[in-house]
Design an enzyme around this catalytic site. Structure first.
Site, PDB file in Angstrom:
ATOM      1  N   ASN A 139      21.450  56.918  27.197  1.00  0.00           N
ATOM      2  CA  ASN A 139      22.757  56.844  26.543  1.00  0.00           C
ATOM      3  C   ASN A 139      23.175  55.420  26.183  1.00  0.00           C
ATOM      4  O   ASN A 139      24.181  55.218  25.505  1.00  0.00           O
ATOM      5  CB  ASN A 139      23.842  57.472  27.428  1.00  0.00           C
ATOM      6  CG  ASN A 139      23.974  56.781  28.758  1.00  0.00           C
ATOM      7  OD1 ASN A 139      23.225  57.100  29.679  1.00  0.00           O
ATOM      8  ND2 ASN A 139      24.907  55.829  28.890  1.00  0.00           N
ATOM      9  N   GLY A 192      17.061  52.276  26.361  1.00  0.00           N
ATOM     10  CA  GLY A 192      16.810  53.711  26.299  1.00  0.00           C
ATOM     11  C   GLY A 192      17.421  54.352  25.066  1.00  0.00           C
ATOM     12  O   GLY A 192      16.799  55.187  24.407  1.00  0.00           O
ATOM     13  N   TYR A 210      16.751  44.483  42.632  1.00  0.00           N
ATOM     14  CA  TYR A 210      16.325  44.759  41.256  1.00  0.00           C
ATOM     15  C   TYR A 210      14.866  44.380  41.039  1.00  0.00           C
ATOM     16  O   TYR A 210      14.055  45.191  40.559  1.00  0.00           O
ATOM     17  CB  TYR A 210      17.202  44.006  40.257  1.00  0.00           C
ATOM     18  CG  TYR A 210      16.746  44.209  38.832  1.00  0.00           C
ATOM     19  CD1 TYR A 210      16.945  45.436  38.200  1.00  0.00           C
ATOM     20  CD2 TYR A 210      16.081  43.200  38.138  1.00  0.00           C
ATOM     21  CE1 TYR A 210      16.495  45.642  36.910  1.00  0.00           C
ATOM     22  CE2 TYR A 210      15.626  43.405  36.844  1.00  0.00           C
ATOM     23  CZ  TYR A 210      15.843  44.622  36.234  1.00  0.00           C
ATOM     24  OH  TYR A 210      15.385  44.841  34.954  1.00  0.00           O
TER      25      TYR A 210
END
Length: 308
Positions: free
Chosen positions: A22, A26, A175
């Site tokens: 969204n 991506g 991360y």
């Protein structure tokens, strides 16, 4: 090995599933794949944001074949439901594992199973999804699994037996180590696929240094503030927009010359057209790969056997 992002191969007849589609890389990968003619399934946590992205793609790509499906990669139940839905499809040509936490919380958090949240979101959910949805990939000739890594893998150690960061958590390590684990998984999966003689390729990519402030504004998808635009444009010499970062996974998904085990990134490391890149030695280490696979099965409670 050259690639023109403006001349992407025709993808009509292909079904591509993109997790976390969204926003960011991506979203733009989904838009570009839809423009190439693929049927794109946006697998997203937020139904509202997913529908905004679907509407944006349809607005920007006339005739686009696109839909949304629910998926929260940090929720084992949601992953199971999403995998069940994928298994009902005739084919899935590309599974693009993109969803993830880019800005981890300052303090360590866990999912419902007690797994560290960044690891859960960036790696564990995708491992479980791929394992459960594997039969539909097996029955799709030439299927590909594309895993999104990161430049951060160049800048962190990887203590294999501390993936959960118990007592050693900080947001950067969370991360970077999750992205190392994702790359390790992608390469280990490729080794297992080849050993089993499967007609499935596992490809690993990184999108360079792609920032929202250098990305086209799209209502409901990417709306950076003026301050963000200004700050990111100060770094223009070594950054690019997320639309350009998406060129890399799109090439991994569609280029007929790409093979399992390939690692792709921007030509100039942080920016540029997609090209073959050098992955870290740790990412490709067979011993590390086998150990990480074992740990992912333990953390998810999900066996993933790639048999001949």
């Amino acid at each position: 090995m050259t690639w023109d992002p403006a001349a992407v191969p025709n993808a009509h007849g292909k079904t591509v599933v993109v997790t976390g589609a969204n926003a960011g890389v991506g979203y733009f990968a989904s838009e570009q794949l839809a423009a190439a003619g693929a049927h794109v399934v946006l697998a997203c946590r937020s139904p509202e944001r997913a529908e905004a992205a679907v509407s944006a793609i349809r607005r920007r790509v006339p005739g686009a074949s696109v839909e949304a499906t629910p998926l929260d990669v940090a929720d084992a139940g949601s992953v199971t439901e999403a995998a069940d839905a994928l298994l009902q499809r005739e084919r899935v040509d590309v599974l693009l594992l993109n969803a993830g936490i880019v800005h981890p919380p300052a303090d360590r958090a866990v999912d419902a199973r007690g797994n560290e949240l960044v690891l859960s979101t960036n790696v564990l959910g995708h491992f479980q999804l791929t394992a459960l949805a594997f039969p539909v990939l097996e029955r799709t000739p030439g299927a590909r699994i594309v895993t999104l890594g990161s430049l951060a893998t160049l800048l962190s150690r990887f203590p294999v037996d501390d993936l959960q960061l118990d007592g050693s958590y900080n947001s950067w390590n969370a991360y970077a180590q999750s992205k190392i684990a994702a790359q390790v998984l992608g390469f280990e999966l490729d080794r297992r696929l080849r050993a089993a003689g499967k007609d499935i390729a596992s490809v690993v990519v990184h999108p360079g240094y792609s920032t929202s402030g250098r990305t086209p504004g799209i209502r409901g998808v990417n709306q950076p503030s003026k301050a963000k635009r200004f700050a990111d444009n100060l770094q223009a010499a070594w950054t690019q927009g997320k639309d350009h970062g998406a060129w890399v996974p799109v090439r991994a998904a569609l280029d007929p010359e790409v093979r399992g085990g390939d690692f792709l990134g921007p030509r100039w490391v942080t920016k540029g057209a997609p090209a073959r890149a050098l992955a870290t030695r740790t990412s490709r280490d067979r011993t590390v790969g086998a150990r990480v696979w074992e740990l992912l099965e333990e953390y998810t409670g999900q066996r993933f056997t790639v048999a001949p």
